[in-house]
Design a protein around this motif. Structure first.
Motif, PDB file in Angstrom:
ATOM      1  N   ARG A 107       0.832  -1.207   0.000  1.00 55.03           N
ATOM      2  CA  ARG A 107       0.000   0.000   0.000  1.00 55.03           C
ATOM      3  C   ARG A 107       0.869   1.261   0.000  1.00 55.03           C
ATOM      4  NH1 ARG A 107      -5.253  -1.195   3.838  1.00 55.03           N
ATOM      5  NH2 ARG A 107      -5.768  -3.212   2.928  1.00 55.03           N
ATOM      6  N   TYR A 108       1.948   1.220   0.740  1.00 58.99           N
ATOM      7  CA  TYR A 108       2.856   2.359   0.812  1.00 58.99           C
ATOM      8  C   TYR A 108       3.430   2.687  -0.577  1.00 58.99           C
ATOM      9  CZ  TYR A 108       7.078   4.991   1.814  1.00 58.99           C
ATOM     10  OH  TYR A 108       8.053   5.943   1.815  1.00 58.99           O
ATOM     11  N   ALA A 109       3.759   1.659  -1.325  1.00 58.18           N
ATOM     12  CA  ALA A 109       4.362   1.849  -2.647  1.00 58.18           C
ATOM     13  C   ALA A 109       3.416   2.544  -3.626  1.00 58.18           C
ATOM     14  CB  ALA A 109       4.820   0.510  -3.205  1.00 58.18           C
ATOM     15  N   THR A 110       2.136   2.594  -3.321  1.00 57.23           N
ATOM     16  CA  THR A 110       1.172   3.234  -4.218  1.00 57.23           C
ATOM     17  C   THR A 110       0.988   4.722  -3.923  1.00 57.23           C
ATOM     18  OG1 THR A 110      -0.774   2.758  -2.829  1.00 57.23           O
ATOM     19  CG2 THR A 110      -0.101   1.044  -4.414  1.00 57.23           C
ATOM     20  N   LYS A 111       1.697   5.245  -2.915  1.00 58.07           N
ATOM     21  CA  LYS A 111       1.578   6.679  -2.595  1.00 58.07           C
ATOM     22  C   LYS A 111       2.060   7.508  -3.780  1.00 58.07           C
ATOM     23  CE  LYS A 111       1.850   6.648   2.405  1.00 58.07           C
ATOM     24  NZ  LYS A 111       0.599   7.286   2.663  1.00 58.07           N
ATOM     25  N   PRO A 112       1.313   8.551  -4.141  1.00 60.71           N
ATOM     26  CA  PRO A 112       1.686   9.348  -5.309  1.00 60.71           C
ATOM     27  C   PRO A 112       2.813  10.359  -5.057  1.00 60.71           C
ATOM     28  CG  PRO A 112      -0.356  10.170  -4.366  1.00 60.71           C
ATOM     29  CD  PRO A 112       0.014   8.924  -3.591  1.00 60.71           C
ATOM     30  N   ASP A 113       3.187  10.580  -3.808  1.00 63.29           N
ATOM     31  CA  ASP A 113       4.192  11.589  -3.472  1.00 63.29           C
ATOM     32  C   ASP A 113       5.598  10.977  -3.535  1.00 63.29           C
ATOM     33  OD1 ASP A 113       5.862  13.475  -2.324  1.00 63.29           O
ATOM     34  OD2 ASP A 113       4.488  13.979  -0.710  1.00 63.29           O
ATOM     35  N   ALA A 114       6.280  11.162  -4.661  1.00 64.24           N
ATOM     36  CA  ALA A 114       7.607  10.571  -4.866  1.00 64.24           C
ATOM     37  C   ALA A 114       8.624  11.073  -3.843  1.00 64.24           C
ATOM     38  CB  ALA A 114       8.095  10.865  -6.278  1.00 64.24           C
ATOM     39  N   GLY A 115       8.522  12.339  -3.463  1.00 68.09           N
ATOM     40  CA  GLY A 115       9.434  12.882  -2.464  1.00 68.09           C
ATOM     41  C   GLY A 115       9.296  12.183  -1.125  1.00 68.09           C
ATOM     42  N   TYR A 116       8.062  11.918  -0.745  1.00 70.27           N
ATOM     43  CA  TYR A 116       7.816  11.211   0.518  1.00 70.27           C
ATOM     44  C   TYR A 116       8.351   9.789   0.436  1.00 70.27           C
ATOM     45  CZ  TYR A 116       5.368   9.317   4.558  1.00 70.27           C
ATOM     46  OH  TYR A 116       5.069   8.710   5.750  1.00 70.27           O
ATOM     47  N   LEU A 117       8.104   9.131  -0.687  1.00 70.91           N
ATOM     48  CA  LEU A 117       8.586   7.761  -0.866  1.00 70.91           C
ATOM     49  C   LEU A 117      10.111   7.695  -0.789  1.00 70.91           C
ATOM     50  CD1 LEU A 117       6.249   6.547  -3.745  1.00 70.91           C
ATOM     51  CD2 LEU A 117       6.202   5.791  -1.370  1.00 70.91           C
ATOM     52  N   LYS A 118      10.769   8.724  -1.292  1.00 64.17           N
ATOM     53  CA  LYS A 118      12.230   8.770  -1.258  1.00 64.17           C
ATOM     54  C   LYS A 118      12.731   9.033   0.164  1.00 64.17           C
ATOM     55  CE  LYS A 118      16.017  11.024  -3.708  1.00 64.17           C
ATOM     56  NZ  LYS A 118      16.343  12.047  -4.697  1.00 64.17           N
ATOM     57  N   HIS A 119      12.005   9.864   0.896  1.00 59.14           N
ATOM     58  CA  HIS A 119      12.402  10.246   2.252  1.00 59.14           C
ATOM     59  C   HIS A 119      12.097   9.146   3.277  1.00 59.14           C
ATOM     60  CE1 HIS A 119      13.240  12.863   5.642  1.00 59.14           C
ATOM     61  NE2 HIS A 119      12.074  12.543   6.148  1.00 59.14           N
ATOM     62  N   VAL A 120      10.931   8.545   3.185  1.00 58.36           N
ATOM     63  CA  VAL A 120      10.522   7.484   4.117  1.00 58.36           C
ATOM     64  C   VAL A 120      10.636   6.149   3.385  1.00 58.36           C
ATOM     65  CG1 VAL A 120       8.663   6.577   5.545  1.00 58.36           C
ATOM     66  CG2 VAL A 120       8.955   9.046   5.324  1.00 58.36           C
ATOM     67  N   THR A 121      11.584   5.355   3.816  1.00 55.72           N
ATOM     68  CA  THR A 121      11.908   4.113   3.111  1.00 55.72           C
ATOM     69  C   THR A 121      11.240   2.898   3.757  1.00 55.72           C
ATOM     70  OG1 THR A 121      13.839   3.646   4.480  1.00 55.72           O
ATOM     71  CG2 THR A 121      14.174   5.088   2.551  1.00 55.72           C
ATOM     72  N   ALA A 122      11.359   1.761   3.078  1.00 60.46           N
ATOM     73  CA  ALA A 122      10.848   0.499   3.628  1.00 60.46           C
ATOM     74  C   ALA A 122      11.542   0.170   4.950  1.00 60.46           C
ATOM     75  CB  ALA A 122      11.035  -0.632   2.622  1.00 60.46           C
ATOM     76  N   ASP A 123      12.802   0.557   5.082  1.00 60.74           N
ATOM     77  CA  ASP A 123      13.512   0.342   6.358  1.00 60.74           C
ATOM     78  C   ASP A 123      12.865   1.136   7.490  1.00 60.74           C
ATOM     79  OD1 ASP A 123      15.362  -1.420   5.259  1.00 60.74           O
ATOM     80  OD2 ASP A 123      16.830   0.158   4.847  1.00 60.74           O
ATOM     81  N   HIS A 124      12.450   2.372   7.184  1.00 61.38           N
ATOM     82  CA  HIS A 124      11.735   3.166   8.188  1.00 61.38           C
ATOM     83  C   HIS A 124      10.451   2.447   8.598  1.00 61.38           C
ATOM     84  CE1 HIS A 124      13.946   6.707   6.372  1.00 61.38           C
ATOM     85  NE2 HIS A 124      14.253   6.779   7.652  1.00 61.38           N
ATOM     86  N   LEU A 125       9.704   1.994   7.607  1.00 58.36           N
ATOM     87  CA  LEU A 125       8.443   1.304   7.904  1.00 58.36           C
ATOM     88  C   LEU A 125       8.681   0.070   8.761  1.00 58.36           C
ATOM     89  CD1 LEU A 125       6.543   1.542   4.501  1.00 58.36           C
ATOM     90  CD2 LEU A 125       6.261   2.963   6.529  1.00 58.36           C
ATOM     91  N   ARG A 126       9.736  -0.665   8.456  1.00 57.27           N
ATOM     92  CA  ARG A 126      10.044  -1.873   9.232  1.00 57.27           C
ATOM     93  C   ARG A 126      10.318  -1.500  10.688  1.00 57.27           C
ATOM     94  NH1 ARG A 126      14.224  -3.271   6.709  1.00 57.27           N
ATOM     95  NH2 ARG A 126      13.163  -4.311   5.017  1.00 57.27           N
ATOM     96  N   ASP A 127      11.041  -0.399  10.898  1.00 58.06           N
ATOM     97  CA  ASP A 127      11.339   0.037  12.270  1.00 58.06           C
ATOM     98  C   ASP A 127      10.083   0.505  13.003  1.00 58.06           C
ATOM     99  OD1 ASP A 127      14.032  -0.499  11.946  1.00 58.06           O
ATOM    100  OD2 ASP A 127      14.573   1.588  11.528  1.00 58.06           O
ATOM    101  N   TRP A 128       9.173   1.149  12.298  1.00 63.81           N
ATOM    102  CA  TRP A 128       7.972   1.712  12.906  1.00 63.81           C
ATOM    103  C   TRP A 128       6.861   0.694  13.115  1.00 63.81           C
ATOM    104  CZ3 TRP A 128       7.739   6.166   8.836  1.00 63.81           C
ATOM    105  CH2 TRP A 128       8.765   7.082   9.101  1.00 63.81           C
TER     106      TRP A 128
END
Length: 91
Positions: free
Chosen positions: A28-49
């Motif tokens: 679901r995260y990968a479908t976000k339209p904000d490329a800047g956000y996707l670049k700033h918040v990574t899958a590693d961040h999501l794993r930690d959170w």
């Protein structure tokens, strides 16, 4: 903080937890339209959170399962909050 808000508020309040497994969260995260956000918040961040079933104590939250459709979730919230008994406002 949320528990204190629930205790302090005099009206009707409900909390909901959308239970989405980590793998689905990534999809679901990968479908976000904000490329800047996707670049700033990574899958590693999501794993930690990510915390599986990170529910508030005392059963304050109702769980909405990832398999629920948007309409299912809306109907659950309306039913549990009593808003399904409120007449719509005609604007």
């Amino acid at each position: 903080m949320l528990q204190e808000l629930m205790r302090a508020y005099r009206g009707v309040s409900r909390c909901y937890y959308l239970h989405v497994p980590y793998t689905e969260t990534l999809l679901r995260y990968a479908t976000k339209p904000d490329a800047g956000y996707l670049k700033h918040v990574t899958a590693d961040h999501l794993r930690d959170w990510y915390r599986e079933k990170d529910l508030l104590p005392d059963g304050l939250e109702s769980v909405i399962d990832a398999a629920s459709t948007l309409d299912d979730a809306i109907q659950q919230i309306l039913r549990e909050s009593g808003l399904d008994q409120v007449l719509p406002i005609d604007r």
